[in-house]
Design a protein around this motif. Structure first.
Motif, PDB file in Angstrom:
ATOM      1  N   ALA A 159     -22.379  72.033   5.703  1.00 45.62           N
ATOM      2  CA  ALA A 159     -21.703  73.414   5.401  1.00 45.62           C
ATOM      3  C   ALA A 159     -20.186  73.055   4.802  1.00 45.62           C
ATOM      4  O   ALA A 159     -19.580  73.703   4.087  1.00 45.62           O
ATOM      5  CB  ALA A 159     -21.467  74.327   6.532  1.00 45.62           C
ATOM      6  N   MET A 160     -19.750  71.977   5.166  1.00 48.35           N
ATOM      7  CA  MET A 160     -18.332  71.791   4.819  1.00 48.35           C
ATOM      8  C   MET A 160     -18.067  70.961   3.231  1.00 48.35           C
ATOM      9  O   MET A 160     -17.286  71.315   2.574  1.00 48.35           O
ATOM     10  CB  MET A 160     -17.614  70.399   5.675  1.00 48.35           C
TER      11      MET A 160
ATOM     12  N   PHE B 113     -18.437  73.307  13.411  1.00 47.84           N
ATOM     13  CA  PHE B 113     -18.042  72.501  14.295  1.00 47.84           C
ATOM     14  C   PHE B 113     -17.546  72.543  15.649  1.00 47.84           C
ATOM     15  O   PHE B 113     -17.821  71.803  16.517  1.00 47.84           O
ATOM     16  CB  PHE B 113     -16.759  71.488  13.561  1.00 47.84           C
ATOM     17  N   VAL B 114     -16.915  73.809  16.174  1.00 43.15           N
ATOM     18  CA  VAL B 114     -16.289  74.002  17.106  1.00 43.15           C
ATOM     19  C   VAL B 114     -17.155  74.750  18.311  1.00 43.15           C
ATOM     20  O   VAL B 114     -17.661  75.756  17.560  1.00 43.15           O
ATOM     21  CB  VAL B 114     -14.761  74.761  16.986  1.00 43.15           C
ATOM     22  N   GLY B 115     -17.300  74.443  19.352  1.00 44.22           N
ATOM     23  CA  GLY B 115     -18.170  74.864  20.460  1.00 44.22           C
ATOM     24  C   GLY B 115     -17.636  76.051  20.783  1.00 44.22           C
ATOM     25  O   GLY B 115     -16.396  76.454  20.821  1.00 44.22           O
TER      26      GLY B 115
ATOM     27  N   THR C 138      -9.900  65.806  15.892  1.00 42.17           N
ATOM     28  CA  THR C 138      -9.597  66.693  14.589  1.00 42.17           C
ATOM     29  C   THR C 138      -8.128  66.320  14.188  1.00 42.17           C
ATOM     30  O   THR C 138      -7.281  66.259  15.096  1.00 42.17           O
ATOM     31  CB  THR C 138      -9.779  68.240  14.612  1.00 42.17           C
ATOM     32  N   ALA C 139      -7.994  66.199  13.063  1.00 45.50           N
ATOM     33  CA  ALA C 139      -6.328  65.786  12.307  1.00 45.50           C
ATOM     34  C   ALA C 139      -6.389  65.979  10.919  1.00 45.50           C
ATOM     35  O   ALA C 139      -7.059  66.069  10.451  1.00 45.50           O
ATOM     36  CB  ALA C 139      -6.158  64.150  12.822  1.00 45.50           C
ATOM     37  N   ALA C 140      -5.045  66.659  10.809  1.00 42.54           N
ATOM     38  CA  ALA C 140      -4.420  66.884   9.327  1.00 42.54           C
ATOM     39  C   ALA C 140      -2.976  66.992   9.494  1.00 42.54           C
ATOM     40  O   ALA C 140      -2.545  67.047  10.615  1.00 42.54           O
ATOM     41  CB  ALA C 140      -5.268  68.195   9.039  1.00 42.54           C
TER      42      ALA C 140
ATOM     43  N   ASP D 140      -9.455  76.433  10.442  1.00 45.00           N
ATOM     44  CA  ASP D 140     -10.377  77.732  10.147  1.00 45.00           C
ATOM     45  C   ASP D 140     -11.595  77.051   9.445  1.00 45.00           C
ATOM     46  O   ASP D 140     -12.499  77.479   9.715  1.00 45.00           O
ATOM     47  CB  ASP D 140      -9.210  78.378   9.254  1.00 45.00           C
ATOM     48  N   LEU D 141     -11.451  76.318   8.421  1.00 47.31           N
ATOM     49  CA  LEU D 141     -12.686  75.462   8.182  1.00 47.31           C
ATOM     50  C   LEU D 141     -13.625  74.812   8.884  1.00 47.31           C
ATOM     51  O   LEU D 141     -14.741  75.304   8.761  1.00 47.31           O
ATOM     52  CB  LEU D 141     -12.300  74.457   6.804  1.00 47.31           C
ATOM     53  N   LEU D 142     -13.023  74.270  10.007  1.00 46.62           N
ATOM     54  CA  LEU D 142     -14.058  73.737  10.822  1.00 46.62           C
ATOM     55  C   LEU D 142     -14.663  74.978  11.715  1.00 46.62           C
ATOM     56  O   LEU D 142     -16.052  74.732  11.899  1.00 46.62           O
ATOM     57  CB  LEU D 142     -13.181  72.914  11.788  1.00 46.62           C
ATOM     58  N   GLU D 143     -13.920  75.859  12.180  1.00 47.27           N
ATOM     59  CA  GLU D 143     -14.639  76.953  12.846  1.00 47.27           C
ATOM     60  C   GLU D 143     -15.978  77.713  11.813  1.00 47.27           C
ATOM     61  O   GLU D 143     -16.767  77.893  12.148  1.00 47.27           O
ATOM     62  CB  GLU D 143     -13.533  78.053  12.948  1.00 47.27           C
ATOM     63  N   SER D 144     -15.489  77.811  10.636  1.00 47.75           N
ATOM     64  CA  SER D 144     -16.386  78.457   9.636  1.00 47.75           C
ATOM     65  C   SER D 144     -17.862  77.694   9.575  1.00 47.75           C
ATOM     66  O   SER D 144     -18.711  78.120   9.001  1.00 47.75           O
ATOM     67  CB  SER D 144     -15.608  78.899   8.452  1.00 47.75           C
TER      68      SER D 144
END
Length: 267
Positions: free
Chosen positions: A179-180, A265-267, A246-248, A258-262
């Motif tokens: 998805a990413m 990735f995030v439980g 996660t890091a940036a 937000d990308l990770l959520e969409s």
């Protein structure tokens, strides 16, 4: 110099000295040939004799210098301390790389005081790289200051990641990464959480995400280095129910989160 500053200096000097000695040890083991000691969660989750030798050396050096401190190590060290100083150790982060002769592995030593990370050392002996940080003093590679990359839009980001050793977790990771992938510039997998966090710190990666790292030994030192270089690091729970690191760069992190959520990735 205050007592706290003296303590930080002492801990930083000791951590770097021990990491260098452990780095020399694992380089010598690598040159002599790698012996697989056992597997853990799967047939590919290996531990070498050098992992055990490195952790034994690190634990012994810490307790010889500071006998009241606590030590947590990936290969079983669990020493309770009474000083408020706690060492978090990965004797070889990137063991599969190490065993296969891929020069992307590291000794990782983090130090916490009263539960807060204050010192981080990530040392890659194969490439002669030493990443260091002390809380409030910035991050360094081989003694030179490092900073995160300039913020970019997520569709321009090169993102580091890693894969768990369990098949069921990998299947979930495959879906989230699929998805990413169309939404970022590219994805890289180098095989060491600690070094991936240092790559964010030095600006060679724009972001990093990995679910299923083994424990705090994987990320404690690297996370402090990344934070001191200007990153935001969050340790969350992933969709598979495991640790999600996660890091940036701080200005880029909200959009990356937000990308990770969409992408799930995030439980």
């Amino acid at each position: 110099m205050t007592t706290d500053e003296r303590l930080l200096d002492e801990l930083a000097d000791l951590a770097l000295s021990i990491a260098r000695e452990a780095g020399t040890l694992i380089a010598e083991h690598r040159a002599a040939g790698v012996e697989i000691a056992k597997t853990k969660s799967s047939a590919t989750d290996i531990v070498t004799a050098a992992d055990h030798a490195s952790e034994d050396l690190i634990r012994e050096r810490i307790l010889a210098a500071r006998p009241g401190d606590g030590v947590l190590g990936e290969e079983g060290s669990a020493v309770e301390g009474g000083t408020g100083v706690h060492w978090v150790v990965d004797p070889i982060d990137g063991t599969v790389n190490y065993a296969h002769g891929i020069p992307n592995y590291a000794v990782s030593i983090g130090v916490e005081v009263a539960g807060e990370p204050v010192v981080g050392v990530v040392l890659n002996p194969a490439q002669g790289l030493e990443y260091t940080a002390v809380r409030g003093r910035g991050a360094f590679r081989n003694g030179e200051p490092i900073r995160v990359a300039d913020p970019v839009e997520v569709d321009q980001a090169v993102v580091g990641t890693g894969f768990n050793y369990r098949r069921d977790v990998r299947e979930i990771q495959a879906r989230t990464l699929a998805a990413m992938l169309p939404q970022v510039a590219d994805i890289r997998r180098f095989g060491s959480c600690a070094l991936d966090l240092c790559a964010v710190a030095e600006g060679s990666l724009d972001a990093y995400v990995e679910e299923g790292v083994g424990g705090a030994w994987d990320y404690t030192a690297g996370a402090l280095i990344a934070v001191e270089a200007g990153a935001e690091v969050q340790v969350l729970t992933g969709v598979a129910g495991r640790i999600l690191v996660t890091a940036a760069p701080s200005p880029s992190y909200p959009a990356f989160r937000d990308l990770l959520e969409s992408c799930g990735f995030v439980g």
